[in-house]
Scaffold this motif. Sequence first.
Motif, mmCIF file in Angstrom:
data_model
loop_
_atom_site.group_PDB
_atom_site.id
_atom_site.type_symbol
_atom_site.label_atom_id
_atom_site.label_comp_id
_atom_site.label_asym_id
_atom_site.label_seq_id
_atom_site.Cartn_x
_atom_site.Cartn_y
_atom_site.Cartn_z
ATOM 1 N N SER A 2 -0.525 -0.831 -1.596
ATOM 2 C CA SER A 2 -1.892 -0.032 -1.620
ATOM 3 C C SER A 2 -2.923 -0.902 -2.266
ATOM 4 O O SER A 2 -3.929 -0.670 -2.444
ATOM 5 C CB SER A 2 -1.785 1.138 -2.372
ATOM 6 O OG SER A 2 -1.375 0.816 -3.865
ATOM 7 N N VAL A 3 -2.462 -2.174 -2.597
ATOM 8 C CA VAL A 3 -3.678 -3.088 -3.171
ATOM 9 C C VAL A 3 -3.606 -4.234 -2.303
ATOM 10 O O VAL A 3 -2.578 -4.915 -1.895
ATOM 11 C CB VAL A 3 -3.338 -3.515 -4.546
ATOM 12 C CG1 VAL A 3 -4.303 -4.366 -5.133
ATOM 13 C CG2 VAL A 3 -2.946 -2.197 -5.624
ATOM 14 N N ALA A 4 -4.806 -4.747 -2.103
ATOM 15 C CA ALA A 4 -4.978 -6.070 -1.351
ATOM 16 C C ALA A 4 -4.537 -7.119 -1.839
ATOM 17 O O ALA A 4 -4.761 -7.292 -3.333
ATOM 18 C CB ALA A 4 -6.219 -6.229 -0.841
ATOM 19 N N PRO A 5 -3.668 -8.059 -1.366
ATOM 20 C CA PRO A 5 -3.179 -9.500 -2.099
ATOM 21 C C PRO A 5 -4.569 -10.122 -2.300
ATOM 22 O O PRO A 5 -5.507 -10.160 -1.755
ATOM 23 C CB PRO A 5 -2.220 -10.137 -1.456
ATOM 24 C CG PRO A 5 -2.652 -9.425 -0.183
ATOM 25 C CD PRO A 5 -3.059 -8.003 0.035
ATOM 26 N N ILE A 79 -9.594 -11.187 6.048
ATOM 27 C CA ILE A 79 -9.625 -11.080 4.708
ATOM 28 C C ILE A 79 -8.415 -10.279 4.120
ATOM 29 O O ILE A 79 -7.963 -9.739 4.936
ATOM 30 C CB ILE A 79 -10.880 -10.572 4.134
ATOM 31 C CG1 ILE A 79 -11.089 -9.157 5.057
ATOM 32 C CG2 ILE A 79 -11.926 -11.359 4.471
ATOM 33 C CD1 ILE A 79 -12.347 -8.458 4.049
ATOM 34 N N PRO A 80 -7.908 -10.351 3.165
ATOM 35 C CA PRO A 80 -6.809 -9.455 2.541
ATOM 36 C C PRO A 80 -7.096 -8.082 2.651
ATOM 37 O O PRO A 80 -8.285 -7.571 2.341
ATOM 38 C CB PRO A 80 -6.581 -10.214 1.166
ATOM 39 C CG PRO A 80 -7.108 -11.535 1.132
ATOM 40 C CD PRO A 80 -8.190 -11.414 1.968
ATOM 41 N N ALA A 81 -6.124 -7.377 2.995
ATOM 42 C CA ALA A 81 -6.410 -5.718 2.914
ATOM 43 C C ALA A 81 -5.153 -5.133 2.309
ATOM 44 O O ALA A 81 -4.321 -5.426 2.321
ATOM 45 C CB ALA A 81 -6.656 -5.502 4.410
ATOM 46 N N ALA A 82 -5.578 -3.874 1.685
ATOM 47 C CA ALA A 82 -4.488 -2.867 1.536
ATOM 48 C C ALA A 82 -3.857 -2.403 2.649
ATOM 49 O O ALA A 82 -4.534 -2.311 3.842
ATOM 50 C CB ALA A 82 -5.269 -2.021 0.558
ATOM 51 N N ALA A 83 -2.735 -1.816 2.414
ATOM 52 C CA ALA A 83 -2.114 -1.064 3.499
ATOM 53 C C ALA A 83 -2.845 0.182 4.176
ATOM 54 O O ALA A 83 -3.463 0.820 3.311
ATOM 55 C CB ALA A 83 -0.655 -0.769 3.267
ATOM 56 N N PRO A 84 -2.854 0.152 5.472
ATOM 57 C CA PRO A 84 -3.867 1.479 6.200
ATOM 58 C C PRO A 84 -3.325 2.738 5.568
ATOM 59 O O PRO A 84 -2.110 2.876 5.349
ATOM 60 C CB PRO A 84 -3.914 1.168 7.474
ATOM 61 C CG PRO A 84 -2.694 0.263 7.853
ATOM 62 C CD PRO A 84 -2.309 -0.507 6.485
#
Length: 84
Positions: A2-5, A79-84
């Motif tokens: 749930s958090v973007a790396p 860009i890094p993203a959190a899981a959808p």
Amino acid sequence: NSVAPPEITVDFYAEVANTDGIGVTVRGGPSTSNVQLLIAPEGETMLVIGGPESANEFLWWQVQLADGTEGWVAGLFLIPAAAP
């Protein structure tokens, strides 16, 4: 996750960005000479499944789209993203 790396990372998600709304070309391999599979729109989230590979002055990442399509995208447009 749930958090973007902090950076693009295999087994995490990335989002299409920096394309001025045009979207990014998803290719069949890690090079601008590889076949274009489709254009992923700005803001689309995809799972990073491989890479990076260096070619044509880009770092390429292998990605899997929500519909299961797999291809390669230049990291400049992710860009890094959190899981959808």
